[in-house]
Structure formats: structure tokens, C-alpha cells
Design a protein around this motif. Structure first.
Motif, PDB file in Angstrom:
ATOM      1  N   ASN A 240     -56.723 -27.055   1.709  1.00  0.00           N
ATOM      2  CA  ASN A 240     -55.942 -27.989   2.518  1.00  0.00           C
ATOM      3  C   ASN A 240     -54.435 -27.852   2.287  1.00  0.00           C
ATOM      4  O   ASN A 240     -53.649 -28.603   2.870  1.00  0.00           O
ATOM      5  N   ASN A 241     -54.023 -26.922   1.443  1.00  0.00           N
ATOM      6  CA  ASN A 241     -52.619 -26.787   1.074  1.00  0.00           C
ATOM      7  C   ASN A 241     -52.021 -25.573   1.793  1.00  0.00           C
ATOM      8  O   ASN A 241     -52.398 -24.430   1.528  1.00  0.00           O
ATOM      9  N   ASP A 242     -51.092 -25.827   2.709  1.00  0.00           N
ATOM     10  CA  ASP A 242     -50.517 -24.735   3.497  1.00  0.00           C
ATOM     11  C   ASP A 242     -49.284 -24.115   2.826  1.00  0.00           C
ATOM     12  O   ASP A 242     -48.590 -23.293   3.433  1.00  0.00           O
ATOM     13  N   ARG A 243     -49.023 -24.489   1.552  1.00  0.00           N
ATOM     14  CA  ARG A 243     -47.859 -23.931   0.862  1.00  0.00           C
ATOM     15  C   ARG A 243     -48.165 -22.592   0.187  1.00  0.00           C
ATOM     16  O   ARG A 243     -47.249 -21.933  -0.333  1.00  0.00           O
ATOM     17  N   GLY A 244     -49.422 -22.203   0.177  1.00  0.00           N
ATOM     18  CA  GLY A 244     -49.765 -20.930  -0.432  1.00  0.00           C
ATOM     19  C   GLY A 244     -51.267 -20.723  -0.458  1.00  0.00           C
ATOM     20  O   GLY A 244     -52.045 -21.571   0.006  1.00  0.00           O
ATOM     21  N   GLU A 245     -51.674 -19.589  -0.997  1.00  0.00           N
ATOM     22  CA  GLU A 245     -53.100 -19.313  -1.146  1.00  0.00           C
ATOM     23  C   GLU A 245     -53.327 -18.500  -2.416  1.00  0.00           C
ATOM     24  O   GLU A 245     -52.413 -17.871  -2.955  1.00  0.00           O
ATOM     25  N   GLY A 246     -54.545 -18.573  -2.921  1.00  0.00           N
ATOM     26  CA  GLY A 246     -54.845 -17.887  -4.177  1.00  0.00           C
ATOM     27  C   GLY A 246     -54.323 -18.658  -5.371  1.00  0.00           C
ATOM     28  O   GLY A 246     -54.134 -19.874  -5.321  1.00  0.00           O
ATOM     29  N   GLN A 247     -54.085 -17.953  -6.472  1.00  0.00           N
ATOM     30  CA  GLN A 247     -53.630 -18.617  -7.689  1.00  0.00           C
ATOM     31  C   GLN A 247     -52.229 -19.192  -7.494  1.00  0.00           C
ATOM     32  O   GLN A 247     -51.359 -18.573  -6.883  1.00  0.00           O
ATOM     33  N   PHE A 248     -52.024 -20.387  -8.000  1.00  0.00           N
ATOM     34  CA  PHE A 248     -50.732 -21.058  -7.938  1.00  0.00           C
ATOM     35  C   PHE A 248     -49.751 -20.287  -8.816  1.00  0.00           C
ATOM     36  O   PHE A 248     -49.938 -20.167 -10.024  1.00  0.00           O
ATOM     37  N   LYS A 249     -48.681 -19.768  -8.199  1.00  0.00           N
ATOM     38  CA  LYS A 249     -47.684 -19.002  -8.946  1.00  0.00           C
ATOM     39  C   LYS A 249     -46.301 -19.245  -8.362  1.00  0.00           C
ATOM     40  O   LYS A 249     -46.157 -19.780  -7.262  1.00  0.00           O
ATOM     41  N   PHE A 250     -45.298 -18.826  -9.125  1.00  0.00           N
ATOM     42  CA  PHE A 250     -43.908 -19.102  -8.769  1.00  0.00           C
ATOM     43  C   PHE A 250     -43.082 -17.853  -9.056  1.00  0.00           C
ATOM     44  O   PHE A 250     -43.114 -17.327 -10.175  1.00  0.00           O
ATOM     45  N   LYS A 251     -42.346 -17.385  -8.059  1.00  0.00           N
ATOM     46  CA  LYS A 251     -41.541 -16.176  -8.236  1.00  0.00           C
ATOM     47  C   LYS A 251     -40.219 -16.502  -8.911  1.00  0.00           C
ATOM     48  O   LYS A 251     -39.449 -17.332  -8.429  1.00  0.00           O
ATOM     49  N   MET A 252     -39.949 -15.816 -10.031  1.00  0.00           N
ATOM     50  CA  MET A 252     -38.695 -16.013 -10.765  1.00  0.00           C
ATOM     51  C   MET A 252     -37.660 -14.949 -10.433  1.00  0.00           C
ATOM     52  O   MET A 252     -36.448 -15.217 -10.475  1.00  0.00           O
ATOM     53  N   ALA A 253     -38.084 -13.729 -10.154  1.00  0.00           N
ATOM     54  CA  ALA A 253     -37.152 -12.633  -9.883  1.00  0.00           C
ATOM     55  C   ALA A 253     -37.872 -11.534  -9.114  1.00  0.00           C
ATOM     56  O   ALA A 253     -39.096 -11.429  -9.154  1.00  0.00           O
ATOM     57  N   ASP A 254     -37.103 -10.727  -8.404  1.00  0.00           N
ATOM     58  CA  ASP A 254     -37.685  -9.595  -7.685  1.00  0.00           C
ATOM     59  C   ASP A 254     -38.150  -8.513  -8.650  1.00  0.00           C
ATOM     60  O   ASP A 254     -39.199  -7.892  -8.453  1.00  0.00           O
ATOM     61  N   GLU A 255     -37.342  -8.262  -9.691  1.00  0.00           N
ATOM     62  CA  GLU A 255     -37.711  -7.286 -10.709  1.00  0.00           C
ATOM     63  C   GLU A 255     -36.966  -7.585 -11.997  1.00  0.00           C
ATOM     64  O   GLU A 255     -35.895  -8.196 -11.980  1.00  0.00           O
ATOM     65  N   THR A 256     -37.542  -7.175 -13.106  1.00  0.00           N
ATOM     66  CA  THR A 256     -36.929  -7.356 -14.418  1.00  0.00           C
ATOM     67  C   THR A 256     -37.247  -6.140 -15.282  1.00  0.00           C
ATOM     68  O   THR A 256     -38.215  -5.403 -14.998  1.00  0.00           O
ATOM     69  N   PRO A 257     -36.481  -5.906 -16.343  1.00  0.00           N
ATOM     70  CA  PRO A 257     -36.797  -4.798 -17.259  1.00  0.00           C
ATOM     71  C   PRO A 257     -38.175  -4.936 -17.914  1.00  0.00           C
ATOM     72  O   PRO A 257     -38.785  -3.929 -18.289  1.00  0.00           O
ATOM     73  N   THR A 258     -38.657  -6.173 -18.043  1.00  0.00           N
ATOM     74  CA  THR A 258     -39.963  -6.391 -18.672  1.00  0.00           C
ATOM     75  C   THR A 258     -41.110  -6.249 -17.685  1.00  0.00           C
ATOM     76  O   THR A 258     -42.279  -6.222 -18.088  1.00  0.00           O
ATOM     77  N   GLY A 259     -40.799  -6.196 -16.388  1.00  0.00           N
ATOM     78  CA  GLY A 259     -41.841  -6.172 -15.366  1.00  0.00           C
ATOM     79  C   GLY A 259     -42.374  -7.545 -15.026  1.00  0.00           C
ATOM     80  O   GLY A 259     -43.277  -7.681 -14.188  1.00  0.00           O
ATOM     81  N   ILE A 260     -41.835  -8.600 -15.635  1.00  0.00           N
ATOM     82  CA  ILE A 260     -42.291  -9.967 -15.387  1.00  0.00           C
ATOM     83  C   ILE A 260     -41.488 -10.561 -14.238  1.00  0.00           C
ATOM     84  O   ILE A 260     -40.249 -10.630 -14.303  1.00  0.00           O
ATOM     85  N   THR A 261     -42.170 -10.984 -13.200  1.00  0.00           N
ATOM     86  CA  THR A 261     -41.500 -11.538 -12.030  1.00  0.00           C
ATOM     87  C   THR A 261     -42.016 -12.922 -11.641  1.00  0.00           C
ATOM     88  O   THR A 261     -41.347 -13.641 -10.908  1.00  0.00           O
TER      89      THR A 261
END
Length: 605
Positions: A240-261
Motif C-alpha cells: 500500500n506504500n507508493d514511496r518505494g518497493e522492496g527493502q526499505f533503503k535510503f540513498k546517501m551518495a551516488d558513489e564512494t571510495p568504500t562502495g557504500i551508497t
């Protein structure tokens, strides 16, 4: 009380250092050695003098008085001094704090020459055994190898900051302590040095500040499964939530040296997740001498579901989670950020030590009203005080947000910052705004130092923090709102913070009735954030009449303001009368620039 005076002397080449005229202030600063004191502690006061007059001062005197509201505490301290033209001197005073806990004081310093006053200044002193009653929250984020932690802590100490949030100090959100405690990269690839954290903590404790380790309440980053986080604990967008699908996640950056986004979120009500993250936070306390956990969220994103199909709203899990977290970390402090104040009512009734909410103007309060106006901030601070049993809400409201992102390197709009600060403090709240090297926040990502404070704003902010310390017992110490009538003949006034009016409302406690008066004359919009960096300076008014209808008999009237007289209380003449609205007191206010507090004693002083 035990008193001690001493002095330290040194000289400058005046022609090189001072280019301004001799009319400048002689008292350059008044500071104390700690941000907060326990009852019966020795308060060390430092007064820096510089002679910018034309002649040598041979018979100068510094007089120091300690005031609690309108009353003088202890004997006056005096010290004679001599200063040649262009020379500087530090005078040292010591005062033993009283035994009474949770009291604010104003130290008044007067410089005299031949018994004539030539300069004045003040500084606030908070005598409190815990930071949680009168929180003054700051932050640090620079954990580089050679960071000058002493300088940065001293700057925040002079603002009386009594707690520090260590922002993004950790290794990973789900694994805050890594294998190497000497140096590690955070999620974005920034190098973090363990000794920098240790030095901050040590210097902060010397200044009687509390150190809070920042971490999310329910988040993990890439690689979490190999660290023991179970996918069965995850949160998913519901159908019922149209804000997303799948696991709830939040984007912090497009890319990082650690690969964590991205951040990936987990069910706060799941005992498996709770046991996991509480254990990880206790590892933090075993590795570093932090005093507590500042727990964060990304706010309310609508209906979610768990791996087994149960639907929930994250905000509904706050109370039980926070109570469990507080129990798990024992004697450590717990603060929590329900972003957008969504679910704040659930945090307010939990066992957190400090209530805190990052306010955004597009979110709505429990009545469905937007948090976009000055009044909306006051309303939430008051509501949270009631719900939490008297706690003072810390509000990290980021000023001039869009302007800062589009124009990095420019200055804050000074009136906008002062008006929002006045709104929050007058209502009984506090701010999260000051941090590393005396910088001010304009963004939720604390390392983004987009805007700087002008000298005018720095000076006013110093006086504002002195003021909220000195008058903490009138601002957030059990005061409740009243509906008493306030009239300001000749000027439009309102209880609701409307533009182009004087905003005036009243409170009371056992001993006082209080009018908070904020100047919005000439201010065309009531948007607290001033996101475009534009806000008019209020039109200063002088010598105007106020008519107030009190709840009880009034015996004296006093005015104090961070905008004038260095925050000192001044007594006002008043008359009494009655009309169709009831009994009133009438008095004349000398001036209103941004914020005045008028307090009336119910008993003879």
C-alpha cells in the motif's frame, strides 16, 4: 563563599594589532573554565582587558557581581589594575558555586577608571549536576589526524555547550566499532583517527561536557549479512506504500571510495535486531569513553512490512524500542531523533534522557498543521514539554538551507538566525546549531559547512547563549502557558507569531509571571527557515507601553534581553489598575530589537 583574585599580564605592539579608534571595548572577553558546574564547584572567571584609550590607566578597577535573575548573590569581587595604552591583561576571579542544583547565574563585570564606568560585559554560568534538564547540544565531525581538539572544545565551551554529538565518527552503521581502533574509514571513505576521538572526549570532559556517540537506530550498510545481521529482520515497503518497493533503503551518495551508497533499514520492534544493535553500541562504550548514544532515524516513510508480512509504521515502534535501548545501555544517556517530529509523541513518553527532533517545514504536527512557521516551532516545543513531563526539546532547525547549498562560502542571514533562535529559546526549547571550530549548521549533513557567521551574528550568538544560561530558570524550569491578555497600544500584537506584529505571549511559574516578546514588525514572512537566505531585520521600537492582565498580584517588573545591556535585568516602573478585562499592570518598555523577556515577581523581592 570562597573568593580568590589574581592576574596575568602581557603586552602587545598596539600599532600593529589595533587599527580601530579608542572607543572600542576595553573588556575584550569574559569567559569561564567550564561549560557547566556542579553545585559547590569553583567557577574560574577570566576577564581579558585591552587599553584602547588615549592614555595610561593607573587606577582602574574591575568589579564582578553574581546575579540570579534580579537578585545579587554573594559579595562583590574587586580587583585594581593599571594598563598602558595598547597593553592587555587577563584578570582572574574565582567564585564557589552555591549548593542549590539546576540554577543559572549572570556574572556582571564592570570596568571603572577613576570610579567612572568605562565598559561592561557579562557571562552566564550554569550550576547543574546533569545536562539533561537544560541541554545545550553541539557537535563535532572533524576526526582528522592533527585536528586541534583543544581549540575546538574551548570555542564550544565559551558558548556553554554541555553535550556533544560525535557525528559520523563510526566505522559502519551496523558495526560502529571496526577491527582497527587507531584509524579507519567511515562509510564515505573519510579517514577517522581514534586518537582524535579520544582527545575530543578527554577535553570535553575537562570542560564538563557530555560526549554522545551518533549512530542510526535501525540501519545497516553493504556487507551487513556477513557481520551477523539477519535478512529476516529487514523492513520492506508494503503493497500500500507508493514511496518505494522492496527493502526499505535510503540513498546517501551516488558513489564512494568504500562502495557504500545506501542505508538498509530493519524492524525496530524485532528483538533479534534490538539485541544485535544494542550489543554493538555497548561495544562502543567499551572501546571509547562516550557518555551516551545519540540515536537517529530518517523519519516516517509510510506503511512498511516485515519479512513475515506484518505491516507497521516505524514511528509506532519508537517507545518500546527506546525503552529497551535505555535498559540495554544502562547508565549511559540516550537521545533520539524522530526526523520531522513524526512520531515525536512516542519518543516523548519513552525513557530517553533528552528529547530532540529535526524539524522540516513540509512535515505536519499532530493537528495536521505544517511545521513551517515560527508559531509551529513554539507549539511543538510546548506540546513536547507536556508529553515528556517537562523536558526541553532540542531543535536542529537548519537555517538558510537552499541558499547555503546554492551559494556555499557566503554568510548566514543574521536576522533569520536570531529570530528562529529567539522563537525556540523563548518557548523553552534549545538548539542544535554550533559545532566544529565554532561553525553553525545549515544542513543535516554536518560536515557541509556551507555558510559562515558574520561577526555580528557571532557576537549576538554568544550573548544569546549567555542569556539562555543566566535565565534558564525562567525559560525552561516548570513554566506553563497562560491565556492572559496582553495589550501593546500603538502596535499590532499577536500570540501566534504573525508577520508585521509584535509576538507576545505569557507564561507563569510559582514565583513569576513572564511575557515573551519577539519583534516581527517589518518582517513580511513567518517562515522560520528562511531557506532562500532572505529575512528582514525587525523594526526596532522604543519607549512603548504594555498593559498586562496578570493571574496574581504583581510586586515588581523586570526586563531582560540578549539584545541589550549584555542581558542584565533592569527594573521597570509600573502602575496598577482595572478595567472591563480585569486587573492589570501597565509599564513602559525601553526598547525591543529582537526578543525581550519581561518577568514579574509575585512576591516582594
Amino acid at each position: 563563599m570562597f573568593l580568590l583574585v589574581s592576574s596575568i599580564f602581557y603586552s602587545f605592539n598596539a600599532s600593529q594589532i589595533y587599527a580601530k579608534e579608542s572607543s572600542e571595548k576595553m573588556i575584550q572577553s569574559v569567559t569561564t573554565d567550564k561549560s557547566m558546574y556542579n553545585p559547590k564547584d569553583t567557577v574560574k572567571i577570566s576577564v581579558k582587558l585591552t587599553n584602547k584609550m588615549k592614555d595610561t590607566i593607573n587606577n582602574g578597577t574591575i568589579e564582578v557581581k553574581i546575579k540570579h535573575l534580579s537578585k545579587t548573590v554573594d559579595a562583590k569581587m574587586k580587583q585594581a589594575f593599571s594598563l598602558k595604552k595598547g597593553q592587555s591583561k587577563y584578570l582572574k576571579f574565582e567564585w564557589k558555586a552555591p549548593t542549590e542544583d539546576f540554577k543559572g547565574y549572570l556574572i556582571e563585570v564592570d570596568a571603572k577608571h577613576n570610579k567612572k564606568e568605562i565598559d561592561t560585559d557579562t557571562v552566564g554560568v550554569d550550576v547543574s549536576s546533569s545536562w539533561t534538564k537544560f541541554p545545550r547540544y553541539g557537535y563535532v565531525w572533524d576526526f582528522t589526524k592533527n585536528v586541534n581538539t583543544t581549540e575546538r572544545i574551548n570555542k564550544l565551551k565559551d558558548y556553554h555547550i554541555n553535550a556533544l554529538q560525535f557525528y559520523d565518527w563510526k566505522y559502519r552503521h551496523h558495526k560502529p566499532i571496526g577491527d582497527n581502533l587507531d584509524v579507519w574509514d567511515d562509510w564515505s571513505g573519510r579517514p577517522i583517527y581514534g586518537d582524535a576521538i579520544r582527545n575530543y572526549i578527554s577535553k570535553a570532559k575537562d570542560a564538563n561536557m557530555v560526549n554522545m556517540a551518533y549512530n542510526m537506530a535501525y540501519a545497516a550498510v553493504t556487507g551487513y549479512e556477513k557481520d551477523g545481521v539477519k535478512q529476516d529482520w529487514a523492513l520492506y515497503y508494503s503493497d500500500n506504500n507508493d514511496r518505494g518497493e522492496g527493502q526499505f533503503k535510503f540513498k546517501m551518495a551516488d558513489e564512494t571510495p568504500t562502495g557504500i551508497t545506501h542505508l538498509y533499514f530493519f524492524d525496530m520492534s524485532n528483538k533479534g535486531w534490538q539485541n544485535y544493535i544494542f550489543k554493538e553500541m555497548n561495544k562502543v562504550f567499551n572501546a571509547f569513553d562516550f557518555d551516551g548514544w545519540h540515536s537517529d532515524t530518517v523519519g516516517e516513510w509510510g506503511e512498511m512490512q516485515t519479512a513475515d508480512g506484518k505491516t507497521l509504521y516505524v514511528k509506532d515502534t519508537y517507545t518500546e524500542y527506546l525503552n529497551s535501548a535505555k535498559k540495554a545501555i544502562g547508565n549511559k544517556y540516550l537521545a533520539f531523533n524522530p526526523v520531522g517530529a513524526q512520531g515525536i509523541e512516542n519518543a516523548n513518553v519513552s525513557d530517553v534522557d533528552v528529547i530532540y527532533a529535526e524539524i522540516w517545514p513540509w512535515d505536519r504536527d499532530s493537528d495536521g498543521e505544517l511545521y513551517d512557521s515560527y508559531y509551529s516551532l513554539k507549539k511543538e516545543i510546548e506540546q513536547s514539554r507536556i508529553e515528556s513531563g517537562g523536558k526541553s526539546l532540542v531543535v536542529p532547525a537548519y537555517m538558510n538551507y537552499d541558499y547555503g547549498e546554492k551559494n556555499p562560502g557566503n554568510a548566514f542571514n543574521t536576522p533569520s538566525v536570531i529570530l528562529t533562535g529567539s522563537t525556540v529559546y523563548a518557548a523553552g526549547g534549545s538548539r542544535m546549531e554550533l559545532g566544529d571550530n565554532g561553525n553553525m549548521l545549515s544542513n543535516e549533513y554536518f560536515p557541509a559547512q556551507n555558510l559562515y557567521m558574520t561577526d555580528e551574528l557571532k557576537n549576538h550568538t554568544e550573548k544569546m547563549y549567555d542569556f539562555i544560561v543566566a535565565y534558564e530558570n525562567l525559560l525552561r524550569d516548570g513554566q506553563t502557558e497562560t491565556k492572559n491578555r496582553i495589550e501593546v497600544p500603538g502596535y499590532k500584537n499577536s500570540k501566534y507569531g504573525e508577520p508585521n506584529k509584535i509576538w507576545a505571549y505569557s507564561k507563569k511559574d510559582d514565583d513569576h509571571e513572564i511575557i515573551q516578546m519577539i519583534n516581527l514588525l517589518g518582517v513580511t514572512k513567518d517562515d522560520w527557515r528562511a531557506t532562500d537566505g532572505e529575512k528582514e531585520k525587525p523594526e526596532k521600537v522604543k519607549n512603548f507601553e504594555v498593559k498586562y492582565y496578570p493571574s496574581e498580584e504583581i510586586n515588581s517588573v523586570w526586563i531582560a534581553s540578549p539584545d541589550s545591556s549584555d542581558g542584565r535585568s533592569k527594573q521597570l516602573r509600573f502602575t496598577k489598575g482595572s478595567d472591563k478585562h480585569g486587573n492589570y499592570v501597565k509599564f513602559k518598555v525601553p526598547s525591543l530589537e529582537y526578543w525581550n523577556m519581561i518577568y514579574m515577581n509575585k512576591t516582594t523581592n
